[in-house]
Design an enzyme around this catalytic site. Sequence first.
Site, PDB file in Angstrom:
ATOM      1  N   TYR B  62      -1.553   4.054  -7.313  1.00 44.73           N
ATOM      2  CA  TYR B  62      -0.805   3.265  -6.333  1.00 44.73           C
ATOM      3  C   TYR B  62       0.551   2.889  -6.912  1.00 44.73           C
ATOM      4  O   TYR B  62       0.647   2.482  -8.080  1.00 44.73           O
ATOM      5  CB  TYR B  62      -1.579   1.994  -5.960  1.00 44.73           C
ATOM      6  CG  TYR B  62      -2.752   2.263  -5.035  1.00 44.73           C
ATOM      7  CD1 TYR B  62      -2.588   2.202  -3.651  1.00 44.73           C
ATOM      8  CD2 TYR B  62      -4.000   2.582  -5.547  1.00 44.73           C
ATOM      9  CE1 TYR B  62      -3.652   2.440  -2.797  1.00 44.73           C
ATOM     10  CE2 TYR B  62      -5.077   2.832  -4.698  1.00 44.73           C
ATOM     11  CZ  TYR B  62      -4.895   2.756  -3.318  1.00 44.73           C
ATOM     12  OH  TYR B  62      -5.962   3.005  -2.490  1.00 44.73           O
ATOM     13  N   GLU B  63       1.582   3.005  -6.075  1.00 42.36           N
ATOM     14  CA  GLU B  63       2.942   2.763  -6.563  1.00 42.36           C
ATOM     15  C   GLU B  63       3.123   1.340  -7.083  1.00 42.36           C
ATOM     16  O   GLU B  63       4.024   1.070  -7.864  1.00 42.36           O
ATOM     17  CB  GLU B  63       3.964   3.057  -5.468  1.00 42.36           C
ATOM     18  CG  GLU B  63       3.906   2.078  -4.294  1.00 42.36           C
ATOM     19  CD  GLU B  63       4.857   2.459  -3.166  1.00 42.36           C
ATOM     20  OE1 GLU B  63       5.462   3.537  -3.224  1.00 42.36           O
ATOM     21  OE2 GLU B  63       4.991   1.648  -2.231  1.00 42.36           O
ATOM     22  N   ALA B  64       2.269   0.428  -6.637  1.00 46.76           N
ATOM     23  CA  ALA B  64       2.344  -0.957  -7.100  1.00 46.76           C
ATOM     24  C   ALA B  64       2.115  -1.059  -8.603  1.00 46.76           C
ATOM     25  O   ALA B  64       2.359  -2.106  -9.197  1.00 46.76           O
ATOM     26  CB  ALA B  64       1.324  -1.804  -6.347  1.00 46.76           C
ATOM     27  N   GLY B  65       1.630   0.026  -9.214  1.00 45.76           N
ATOM     28  CA  GLY B  65       1.437   0.006 -10.659  1.00 45.76           C
ATOM     29  C   GLY B  65      -0.013   0.083 -11.083  1.00 45.76           C
ATOM     30  O   GLY B  65      -0.445  -0.642 -11.977  1.00 45.76           O
TER      31      GLY B  65
END
Lengths: 332, 270
Positions: B62-65
Amino acid sequence: MRDAVAELVRDGDTVAIEGFTHLICFAAGHEIIRQRRRDLTLARLTPDVIYDQMVAAGVARKLIFSWLGNPGVGGLNAIRRRVEGARERSDDGDVQAATEPGNGADGSTEQEGSTGDGSAASSPLELEEYSHFGMVGRYLAGASNLPFFPLRSYFETDLPRANPLIREIRSPYGDEVVYAVPPLKPDVTIIHAQRADANGSTQIWGLLGCQKEAAFAADRVIVVVEELVDEAVIRADPNRTVVPGLIVDAVVVEPFGAHPSYVQGAYDRDNMFYRDWDPISRDAGSTEAWLREWVNGVSGRAEYVEKLGAERVESLRPGRAPSGQVDYGDYR
Amino acid sequence: MTTPAGGRAEGVQGGFTKNEMMIVAAARELAGQRVCFVGVGLPNIAVNLAKRTVAPDLELVYEAGVFGARPARLPLSIGDPTIVTGATAATSMYELFALYLQGGLIDVGFLGAAQIDRFGNINTTVIGDYEAPRTRLPGSGGACEIAINARQVFVIMRQATRSFVERIDFRTSAGNLGGAETAERIRREQGWLGRGPSVVVTDLGIYHFDASGEMRLDWLHPGVTLDDVHAAMAWEPKVAESVGTTAQPTAEELRLIREELDPTGAYTKG
């Protein structure tokens, strides 16, 4: 919070309230609204509901961002009222369907025409947009005193045309072309965290977003925490420290200050609020009424939490999932 | 079409909606893949379904990390706390985009789109003129970097004449540009690790990209005709010599969607 915002956030500032979905400091945003700051440039990867509220309240003249939406729900309606060319309902019925959250893209929905949000809130809003990596790179360049940050993104897209600050550069070591984004140095960065000590040394767990980069890039830093802890607690687990007190100008203790976003391990994202914001924000009048009731009508976060009610607060408490412990060793 | 818009198919035992068919078909495309970057919206439910069916070993990024997420519930937003608890790694967004994505560790980037053209170029920025848009969409987020750095790109979106367009209003994310020849030259010259779009799954069927870099219809979902497809896109599509019919969703796939992943019907209505 009142003192920190009064002292450190000034009209015309570039303000970054960072935190990617996680740890978004709504309490600080609401205090900025109550203190009627004006002409702010608001920077965030995802403006989220907090900047929609701040834009509706008339504090902002410009947004710097990379993804403009209500995550998981749809569009940011107050911001869209200040951006879209035609005020009348457009005829993009199919596009509307194609942009609902269930349809994958990115959530954005059509709205009724608006009569405006009042003078400060209805003039055109300036936009400066990047991608997520571009925004992260801007903070990183700002924090590390570099003239630009290079990345592979943007080649053969329309983004450099939309934002002339995204510029092409050639590799000094070959023929590859990469793009550069300029450093971003906010006047003020505000971050929310699980805990800090009185010096401002701050620890975060869960999604880390780009709070570290945004804080180091800023001239002034406000840290807002769920809990103030003894310095020994920070020193017992130094790997978890994101920001040292060295760069922090104010520490504010504001439990539940990130609601309706969340704090890993303390409370869940209030998805119901994010869904409720969509119909509220579709109409300028109901947006104003909400701000009157929940922002200007309360003295601060404590009163907001009381108004929210114990039942709602309790419903957001997660179960437990503690980390194991590590041993740093005692070396004398 | 036997599957009316907005309702469960009538007369089909264990009927299903067009959106359910689309999500199931997209999930099945992930069989055999290892590392998937999960986009906002429909990709999120499709990837989580794949993890529970055809690709149990899939690493969700997930791009959120987050690398190696094991969400215990379907995350409404892609920054939900459930993607952190139990994950392999929680990273800063710098690390996620620089080391994992641009560094070449992502096998499949899974995106949605508001507009797409025949070469798989994607618009998620504006409908109309950029300066005075008719509809302001969210913008790139991480999409423009996923599009060129993931080894291949899957797209999931509903099909309509206004979303499957001859010319997109804004190119947010690069697909096969003006065709495979140009795209491959640029990828080679620029050292991109990604090979661009490979699959587009819609509510009507499944497209892959042919040697010229153009979308080609390979599968029609049950009950969908070629006329339905033509009526829902702005260009004359290339069509495979023999177009197959997508297998219907199984009872288990439908149960997972309805009971575990989307009990409120947020993704699957219509």
